[in-house]
Scaffold this motif. Sequence first.
Motif, PDB file in Angstrom:
ATOM      1  N   LYS A  28       0.825  -1.199   0.000  1.00  0.00           N
ATOM      2  CA  LYS A  28       0.000   0.000   0.000  1.00  0.00           C
ATOM      3  C   LYS A  28       0.860   1.251   0.000  1.00  0.00           C
ATOM      4  O   LYS A  28       0.569   2.231  -0.656  1.00  0.00           O
ATOM      5  N   GLN A  29       1.962   1.186   0.775  1.00  0.00           N
ATOM      6  CA  GLN A  29       2.892   2.313   0.833  1.00  0.00           C
ATOM      7  C   GLN A  29       3.480   2.565  -0.554  1.00  0.00           C
ATOM      8  O   GLN A  29       3.572   3.710  -1.008  1.00  0.00           O
ATOM      9  N   THR A  59       0.932   4.199  -2.739  1.00  0.00           N
ATOM     10  CA  THR A  59       0.798   5.628  -2.424  1.00  0.00           C
ATOM     11  C   THR A  59       1.967   6.409  -3.016  1.00  0.00           C
ATOM     12  O   THR A  59       1.772   7.461  -3.630  1.00  0.00           O
ATOM     13  N   ASP A  60       3.170   5.875  -2.835  1.00  0.00           N
ATOM     14  CA  ASP A  60       4.351   6.540  -3.389  1.00  0.00           C
ATOM     15  C   ASP A  60       4.239   6.663  -4.904  1.00  0.00           C
ATOM     16  O   ASP A  60       4.511   7.725  -5.480  1.00  0.00           O
ATOM     17  N   PHE A  61       3.831   5.581  -5.519  1.00  0.00           N
ATOM     18  CA  PHE A  61       3.735   5.561  -6.976  1.00  0.00           C
ATOM     19  C   PHE A  61       2.715   6.606  -7.463  1.00  0.00           C
ATOM     20  O   PHE A  61       2.994   7.389  -8.383  1.00  0.00           O
ATOM     21  N   LEU A  62       1.570   6.622  -6.805  1.00  0.00           N
ATOM     22  CA  LEU A  62       0.526   7.576  -7.206  1.00  0.00           C
ATOM     23  C   LEU A  62       0.997   9.017  -7.014  1.00  0.00           C
ATOM     24  O   LEU A  62       0.775   9.882  -7.877  1.00  0.00           O
ATOM     25  N   THR A  63       1.663   9.270  -5.887  1.00  0.00           N
ATOM     26  CA  THR A  63       2.156  10.632  -5.625  1.00  0.00           C
ATOM     27  C   THR A  63       3.120  11.062  -6.715  1.00  0.00           C
ATOM     28  O   THR A  63       3.018  12.171  -7.251  1.00  0.00           O
ATOM     29  N   VAL A  64       4.059  10.174  -7.039  1.00  0.00           N
ATOM     30  CA  VAL A  64       5.062  10.508  -8.060  1.00  0.00           C
ATOM     31  C   VAL A  64       4.396  10.718  -9.418  1.00  0.00           C
ATOM     32  O   VAL A  64       4.699  11.689 -10.125  1.00  0.00           O
ATOM     33  N   PHE A  97       1.274  11.608 -10.116  1.00  0.00           N
ATOM     34  CA  PHE A  97       0.498  12.855 -10.158  1.00  0.00           C
ATOM     35  C   PHE A  97       1.416  14.085 -10.142  1.00  0.00           C
ATOM     36  O   PHE A  97       1.180  15.054 -10.853  1.00  0.00           O
ATOM     37  N   PHE A  98       2.473  14.005  -9.322  1.00  0.00           N
ATOM     38  CA  PHE A  98       3.393  15.145  -9.220  1.00  0.00           C
ATOM     39  C   PHE A  98       4.033  15.424 -10.569  1.00  0.00           C
ATOM     40  O   PHE A  98       4.000  16.557 -11.066  1.00  0.00           O
ATOM     41  N   PHE A  99       4.598  14.382 -11.178  1.00  0.00           N
ATOM     42  CA  PHE A  99       5.251  14.602 -12.460  1.00  0.00           C
ATOM     43  C   PHE A  99       4.231  14.845 -13.570  1.00  0.00           C
ATOM     44  O   PHE A  99       4.535  15.525 -14.546  1.00  0.00           O
ATOM     45  N   ILE A 159       1.611  16.717 -13.205  1.00  0.00           N
ATOM     46  CA  ILE A 159       1.369  18.172 -13.126  1.00  0.00           C
ATOM     47  C   ILE A 159       2.541  18.929 -13.758  1.00  0.00           C
ATOM     48  O   ILE A 159       2.346  19.806 -14.596  1.00  0.00           O
TER      49      ILE A 159
END
Lengths: 468, 379
Positions: B3-4, B7-12, B14-16, B18
Amino acid sequence: MFFTSPAFAFLFLPLALAFYATLGKSNRSFSILVISWCYQLLMVFINPLIPICFLFLILYTFLTDRLLQKKESRWLLITFCIIPFLLLILLRHLPLLGLSELSYPYGFAFGVLSAVSFLADCYHGQLREKRSFFDICRYLLFFPIMTAGPVIQYRDFARITEENRIRFGIHNLSIGARLFMLGFIKRIAVGAVLMETYVFLIRFSVLTPNLFVAAFGVILLFFAIYFTLSGYAEMGVGIARMFGFCLSAPYPASLSVATPKHYLNHFLASFGDWIQRYLIRPFPILAKDGRIYRLLKSCIYCLFLALFLRSDWYVIPAVIPLILLSYVLGKPSRRQAIKNQSGFRFLSSILSLFFIAVFWALIHAEGFGPFWRYIITLRTDNMEYRVNLLLATLSNLKYILVLAIALLILLSYSKAFRKWLGNRSIRVRMIVEMLLNFLLLALFLFSILFFLPQFPAYNLSPYLHLLL
Amino acid sequence: MKKQKATDFLTVVFFFGILLSILIYLSIGTLFIDPQNPSKELADHENGLQIYNDMLSHDNHVQSFIRQTNYKLFRHVDSTNVITGRNGFLFEMEDKKNHYNYLQDYVGAHGFTQEELAQIAQNLELRRTVYEAHGISYMVFVIPNSLSVCTNAIPDYLGEQSSETRLALLSDYLTQTDSKVQFHSLTAILRAQATGITPLYNNTENSINAIGAYYTYEAIMAQLPESIQENSTLLSKENINFSIRFTAGKKIASDIGMQDIIRNHTISLTDNLIQKYQLHSLISLYDLSITTANGASEADACPVLFEFSQEWDKLQLMPLFSNSFSSVAYKSGFDYHAYVLTRTRPSIVVQVLRENELGMLLDPVVNAQYRMEYEHIKE
């Protein structure tokens, strides 16, 4: 090319990370040096002095280190450490030298701190094997810490950047991205808006001086500077983390400080540590706890901070109240009272924050003159109109949003929140973390589209009023 | 752990996502910047990096997004000269042309001095005397500011209007000094009518709309001498068709570049009222025109000569007065011209001005014209 400028955030950073990932695991140190050089070269477009000054600083540090290796002399070291500071003062007064077309190279102050740290650490025999030209370049050009720190001593930097300690991967990218977004929001959505409001209030209250408005303005300025500096520092740490370098996150406790010295210890993450290590510790006499020594130490801490921010004569009277408070609260019995009595600690915190806020206002106003003029022109006539004018300008729900963001950020740092989160089940923690991540992403996007285009001035000068 | 990682994958991602979306948008903007028509600020830049940096600040879509968000989400406009009211109303703070500050006057900090009040009273008395010498009555009507009337649109923090506004002070002064000049403030009348949901003023300009014009017309008609009222027809509001629609924002919105975002609640008269009379422009130099109805000739005497400080007010009120009298004369500005009186032969001169233009009553040029005529009459 400062962290919030579109050229950095949307062009340089993704391309640099792509290059870094492409070059492979065995060349991380070399890659980061190449990227740092590119960053410096691109700075030519912002201010040609920046790469020139850094190149000079690298050569100066390299040659001085060689000289100190051949001839070990404490006084020589002190002299060589003072010279970069003199250059810094010179660069801050270019217009006085008739060079008004040249502007101060932002980031150079951090370069000077790093250079002194390198020379001192190497002189004292630490990290003897890590002092090649390549190492100096890597340290002084390390771009994530060039805008607002955190101030990293060379011995720590050398440890952090060892090849086997660099962890470039999805986890660090994620943590780095989060820190970068948080810093970006703090700087652009909160710091810049607060500073804009402060500037408006001052402009408004210069025309119609008002004590209440001035007091409110001073508080605004304190928070504007807090969010600006910690925002940049957090972005720096985030960028370093994305490249796999684990710098300590500058979680700013500077809002819960009890004395000016506490504030300095947390300022730019570890500014106080730098002073302690390179200005206090080399002189064993300062370790004594007498009145004179305490006053001397307070003077060194506060004056160095003031001169580091702006190298002008007016910072000296501006810092006197802070020195006195630091001296008064530094007495062992009071230090004990701060530690044990919550009421005294609260009082001490309020006093410290008030004096620090006034200090920032004096720095911003460039001395006592504007303050004095302000006080002697205080008026009470036409009050209703002035209050309405102020309300008309401030009746903007944007400030509610900014306040909410600021509170949310401060809440996320609070011990109580972390404790609460720590006591939850893994499932709840994951959900909260996920929600915070999406909120962060949404606020980041909103900050880019709404706040960032309103502050193009920060693309060229990140602080406007401070010369870091 | 999984799960961690997710979450990390999704954050990265979405961040990139944007960063790269904006990278593409800005790169396209930088590469395809119109060399013929670049924005002035962008054209001044020397290098591509600065153009790239400032592209976001000068992008029309981004600017529009900022303005829309500022207004629609934050209820604010980015101008220090505009107060955002409720119900889409915008209020100006300062009228530089007339050296008038709406907000200062609202709180009673911009009033006339005693000397100015005495001077205005003297000037008005001079005008009345000059017209009286020609056997003509003289009246002045003041259309109040939207800030004085639209109380339901005023932001709460402003509180109630001061009783020491310029208009209130002048009205009181003329009453206290028993001035013979018929000076009428329309504030109370319009404020009484402004309680409904239909606005009397344009929400993006300090001007009356057709409904406000009707109540102004009604108030003026009620004050005219009986001899004139007898030869006129008072139009009923029920018999008038109003057209209600949203149009591009007017002056205040336009000044801050938000005419497309803050729309004007426009209320105007329909054509059927305008088609019932004929308009004759007589002397363009004096901006004099006459309207005739019911077979009257333009050579006939006009019982009323209306003088307006604002062309907008003239256009709003002209259809109403023109349908009430067989012949009416209209003039822009308050300059004195003997020829205008000879040509129109009015029984009464009605001057209509706005609250923010009260300073015009101190205009030395216009007053000199009346003074000269007064000297001429005395001789």
